[in-house]
Design a protein around this motif. Structure first.
Motif, PDB file in Angstrom:
ATOM      1  N   THR A 249       0.825  -1.203   0.000  1.00  0.00           N
ATOM      2  CA  THR A 249       0.000   0.000   0.000  1.00  0.00           C
ATOM      3  C   THR A 249       0.864   1.260   0.000  1.00  0.00           C
ATOM      4  O   THR A 249       0.614   2.207  -0.769  1.00  0.00           O
ATOM      5  N   VAL A 250       1.887   1.284   0.837  1.00  0.00           N
ATOM      6  CA  VAL A 250       2.772   2.453   0.901  1.00  0.00           C
ATOM      7  C   VAL A 250       3.489   2.660  -0.427  1.00  0.00           C
ATOM      8  O   VAL A 250       3.567   3.781  -0.949  1.00  0.00           O
ATOM      9  N   VAL A 251       4.008   1.567  -0.997  1.00  0.00           N
ATOM     10  CA  VAL A 251       4.715   1.674  -2.268  1.00  0.00           C
ATOM     11  C   VAL A 251       3.778   2.160  -3.376  1.00  0.00           C
ATOM     12  O   VAL A 251       4.177   2.933  -4.250  1.00  0.00           O
ATOM     13  N   ALA A 252       2.535   1.712  -3.358  1.00  0.00           N
ATOM     14  CA  ALA A 252       1.571   2.142  -4.375  1.00  0.00           C
ATOM     15  C   ALA A 252       1.140   3.595  -4.172  1.00  0.00           C
ATOM     16  O   ALA A 252       0.913   4.327  -5.138  1.00  0.00           O
ATOM     17  N   LEU A 253       1.030   4.028  -2.912  1.00  0.00           N
ATOM     18  CA  LEU A 253       0.552   5.382  -2.625  1.00  0.00           C
ATOM     19  C   LEU A 253       1.599   6.454  -2.908  1.00  0.00           C
ATOM     20  O   LEU A 253       1.241   7.593  -3.226  1.00  0.00           O
ATOM     21  N   LEU A 254       2.881   6.137  -2.793  1.00  0.00           N
ATOM     22  CA  LEU A 254       3.923   7.153  -2.955  1.00  0.00           C
ATOM     23  C   LEU A 254       3.909   7.809  -4.343  1.00  0.00           C
ATOM     24  O   LEU A 254       3.875   9.044  -4.438  1.00  0.00           O
ATOM     25  N   PRO A 255       3.933   7.045  -5.441  1.00  0.00           N
ATOM     26  CA  PRO A 255       3.885   7.717  -6.749  1.00  0.00           C
ATOM     27  C   PRO A 255       2.559   8.418  -7.015  1.00  0.00           C
ATOM     28  O   PRO A 255       2.525   9.466  -7.652  1.00  0.00           O
ATOM     29  N   VAL A 256       1.473   7.836  -6.508  1.00  0.00           N
ATOM     30  CA  VAL A 256       0.167   8.489  -6.691  1.00  0.00           C
ATOM     31  C   VAL A 256       0.123   9.801  -5.924  1.00  0.00           C
ATOM     32  O   VAL A 256      -0.417  10.811  -6.408  1.00  0.00           O
ATOM     33  N   LEU A 272      -4.062  16.082 -13.914  1.00  0.00           N
ATOM     34  CA  LEU A 272      -3.553  14.924 -13.182  1.00  0.00           C
ATOM     35  C   LEU A 272      -4.453  14.563 -12.004  1.00  0.00           C
ATOM     36  O   LEU A 272      -4.478  13.413 -11.563  1.00  0.00           O
ATOM     37  N   ASN A 273      -5.165  15.562 -11.480  1.00  0.00           N
ATOM     38  CA  ASN A 273      -6.051  15.304 -10.339  1.00  0.00           C
ATOM     39  C   ASN A 273      -7.191  14.372 -10.695  1.00  0.00           C
ATOM     40  O   ASN A 273      -7.739  13.689  -9.823  1.00  0.00           O
ATOM     41  N   ASP A 274      -7.570  14.342 -11.975  1.00  0.00           N
ATOM     42  CA  ASP A 274      -8.705  13.522 -12.395  1.00  0.00           C
ATOM     43  C   ASP A 274      -8.520  12.063 -12.008  1.00  0.00           C
ATOM     44  O   ASP A 274      -9.435  11.417 -11.489  1.00  0.00           O
ATOM     45  N   ILE A 275      -7.331  11.541 -12.258  1.00  0.00           N
ATOM     46  CA  ILE A 275      -7.071  10.128 -11.992  1.00  0.00           C
ATOM     47  C   ILE A 275      -6.356   9.915 -10.667  1.00  0.00           C
ATOM     48  O   ILE A 275      -6.571   8.926  -9.990  1.00  0.00           O
ATOM     49  N   SER A 276      -5.501  10.885 -10.261  1.00  0.00           N
ATOM     50  CA  SER A 276      -4.674  10.666  -9.068  1.00  0.00           C
ATOM     51  C   SER A 276      -5.492  10.690  -7.779  1.00  0.00           C
ATOM     52  O   SER A 276      -5.203   9.928  -6.847  1.00  0.00           O
ATOM     53  N   LEU A 277      -6.520  11.538  -7.687  1.00  0.00           N
ATOM     54  CA  LEU A 277      -7.317  11.589  -6.462  1.00  0.00           C
ATOM     55  C   LEU A 277      -8.101  10.295  -6.269  1.00  0.00           C
ATOM     56  O   LEU A 277      -8.152   9.749  -5.155  1.00  0.00           O
ATOM     57  N   SER A 278      -8.703   9.789  -7.351  1.00  0.00           N
ATOM     58  CA  SER A 278      -9.451   8.533  -7.229  1.00  0.00           C
ATOM     59  C   SER A 278      -8.516   7.380  -6.872  1.00  0.00           C
ATOM     60  O   SER A 278      -8.878   6.507  -6.074  1.00  0.00           O
ATOM     61  N   LEU A 279      -7.308   7.378  -7.430  1.00  0.00           N
ATOM     62  CA  LEU A 279      -6.345   6.338  -7.093  1.00  0.00           C
ATOM     63  C   LEU A 279      -5.900   6.444  -5.641  1.00  0.00           C
ATOM     64  O   LEU A 279      -5.820   5.439  -4.932  1.00  0.00           O
ATOM     65  N   PHE A 280      -5.610   7.658  -5.187  1.00  0.00           N
ATOM     66  CA  PHE A 280      -5.098   7.849  -3.831  1.00  0.00           C
ATOM     67  C   PHE A 280      -6.140   7.430  -2.792  1.00  0.00           C
ATOM     68  O   PHE A 280      -5.850   6.657  -1.878  1.00  0.00           O
ATOM     69  N   VAL A 281      -7.349   7.940  -2.932  1.00  0.00           N
ATOM     70  CA  VAL A 281      -8.413   7.607  -1.978  1.00  0.00           C
ATOM     71  C   VAL A 281      -8.782   6.135  -2.083  1.00  0.00           C
ATOM     72  O   VAL A 281      -8.952   5.438  -1.076  1.00  0.00           O
ATOM     73  N   GLY A 282      -8.882   5.631  -3.306  1.00  0.00           N
ATOM     74  CA  GLY A 282      -9.278   4.245  -3.495  1.00  0.00           C
ATOM     75  C   GLY A 282      -8.257   3.250  -2.984  1.00  0.00           C
ATOM     76  O   GLY A 282      -8.617   2.226  -2.397  1.00  0.00           O
ATOM     77  N   LEU A 283      -6.965   3.530  -3.185  1.00  0.00           N
ATOM     78  CA  LEU A 283      -5.926   2.634  -2.683  1.00  0.00           C
ATOM     79  C   LEU A 283      -5.942   2.564  -1.167  1.00  0.00           C
ATOM     80  O   LEU A 283      -5.830   1.488  -0.570  1.00  0.00           O
ATOM     81  N   ALA A 284      -6.094   3.727  -0.528  1.00  0.00           N
ATOM     82  CA  ALA A 284      -6.150   3.750   0.930  1.00  0.00           C
ATOM     83  C   ALA A 284      -7.392   3.029   1.443  1.00  0.00           C
ATOM     84  O   ALA A 284      -7.328   2.234   2.393  1.00  0.00           O
ATOM     85  N   ALA A 285      -8.548   3.293   0.818  1.00  0.00           N
ATOM     86  CA  ALA A 285      -9.785   2.632   1.235  1.00  0.00           C
ATOM     87  C   ALA A 285      -9.724   1.130   0.975  1.00  0.00           C
ATOM     88  O   ALA A 285     -10.219   0.329   1.773  1.00  0.00           O
ATOM     89  N   GLY A 286      -9.105   0.728  -0.129  1.00  0.00           N
ATOM     90  CA  GLY A 286      -8.997  -0.690  -0.440  1.00  0.00           C
ATOM     91  C   GLY A 286      -8.130  -1.445   0.553  1.00  0.00           C
ATOM     92  O   GLY A 286      -8.470  -2.561   0.964  1.00  0.00           O
ATOM     93  N   ALA A 287      -7.015  -0.842   0.948  1.00  0.00           N
ATOM     94  CA  ALA A 287      -6.153  -1.471   1.953  1.00  0.00           C
ATOM     95  C   ALA A 287      -6.885  -1.589   3.282  1.00  0.00           C
ATOM     96  O   ALA A 287      -6.790  -2.612   3.979  1.00  0.00           O
TER      97      ALA A 287
END
Length: 370
Positions: A249-256, A272-287
């Motif tokens: 999760t940490v490794v995935a969140l750093l580049p996002v 860049l916010n279009d895709i990066s915000l959904s990735l950032f919130v979704g990765l954290a929520a998924g973990a």
């Protein structure tokens, strides 16, 4: 070694653990609170849909001595609609106006050319019809529905229906939170947002399946033993994959995070916010959901089975008998579920003690490692 590093090493070796399943009601409450907040934000503020979904025009201007406020004022006066202006790294501007037809877009393009002091052809205009956006939205919903159905079918076949239901609930949990954050922040929803949303669903499912696979292996022939209940084995499975989940999760969140906060925030690359915000919130929520929601839900569903209820009675009876004889009982103190404390030597008081590979083999504290 630092305290954090020492804790990580002890988690990896299975010397300490946290009783996630026993405290599941607390984490359920946290998830419900976050989900309600997201739903309220979605109901009150709604989603700020981009022109790709509701139609409009995007104008890209060359570099000129014109402020953002001046460009916004000109675009709004010419179109009669709200304009969103972003300054680009090239010095030009990206001006977005929703719900424009061809005639209105031509008028806005002409007015902007006069304001910027350039030829009309140098103002790049892209017109998007609402029907195209509706097609994109319908395809996104179709793709999401097909994905959910395939997930349930696969998990029901590869594991069991209880795990399929738990994974589905966790995925809906992640979607709701991500969409709710978009509503609360007011950031525009574009096709990039949809791509990011579908991406995080796959990541969340991967993290959940890792825990489920460990649980499936550890719970084989569970009714033939009297050392552990199903909830305790589920908790051991979470702990055995905890370090892996944190690291991935940490490794995935750093580049996002770099895309979101540096690319979108500091450098002003708003797209860049279009895709990066959904990735950032979704990765954290998924973990979060794979650890605190999915596996505890499986334990809840399994503990309702008659054979699991009978197993729990046998386990508790054996421990009560051992306690009456003055014995410590086979499981470590931290493996207790349902929030019950048991007397022992006082070690591992904060959760399940798990083996290095999460095989379901406990050992008394200070005992010989296997």
């Amino acid at each position: 070694m630092s305290r954090l590093g020492n804790l990580g090493a002890r988690l990896y070796r299975g010397e300490v653990g946290y009783d996630f399943v026993a405290k599941r009601r607390f984490w359920y409450g946290v998830s419900i609170l976050i989900t309600i907040t997201a739903i309220v934000g979605l109901a009150v503020r709604g989603l700020n849909m981009g022109i790709e979904f509701k139609g409009g025009a995007v104008f890209t201007t060359p570099k000129a001595e014109v402020s953002v406020s001046q460009a916004q004022e000109v675009a709004e006066e010419a179109s009669g609609h709200l304009a969103i202006v972003q300054e680009l790294g090239t010095g030009g501007m990206r001006i977005q106006v929703s719900e424009l037809d061809t005639a209105q877009a031509d008028r806005v393009q002409t007015e902007l050319a006069e304001e910027f002091g350039v030829d009309r052809e140098k103002i790049n205009a892209e017109l998007v019809g609402p029907s195209w956006g509706e097609q994109i939205a319908n395809k996104a919903w179709t793709g999401l529905g097909v994905f959910m159905i395939l997930v349930v079918i696969y998990l029901a076949i590869a594991f069991e229906w209880r795990m399929a239901i738990a994974a589905l609930i966790a995925l809906i949990h992640d979607i709701t939170i991500t969409v709710g954050v978009y509503a609360l922040v007011g950031l525009e929803v574009t096709p990039g947002t949809v791509i990011g949303l579908l991406t995080i669903l796959g990541y969340s499912l991967y993290d959940t399946v890792v825990v489920f696979d460990s649980l499936k292996e550890s719970s084989k022939d569970i009714t033939k033993q009297t050392r552990w209940t199903y909830s305790e084995i589920a908790n051991r499975s979470i702990n055995s994959t905890l370090v892996r989940s944190i690291n991935t999760t940490v490794v995935a969140l750093l580049p996002v995070a770099g895309l979101l906060f540096i690319g979108g925030g500091v450098l002003g690359a708003g797209m860049l916010n279009d895709i990066s915000l959904s990735l950032f919130v979704g990765l954290a929520a998924g973990a979060y959901s794979s650890i605190f929601i999915a596996t505890p839900l499986v334990a809840d569903l399994k503990e309702r089975e008659p054979q699991m209820k009978a197993l729990k009675k046998r386990v508790l009876a054996k421990r009560a008998s051992a306690a009456a004889k003055g014995e410590s009982g086979e499981p470590d103190a931290g493996d207790a579920t349902d929030g019950q404390d048991r007397a022992d030597d006082g070690t591992a008081a904060a959760g399940a003690v798990v083996g290095p590979r999460g095989r379901g083999r406990g050992r008394p504290t200070g005992g010989r490692r296997r």
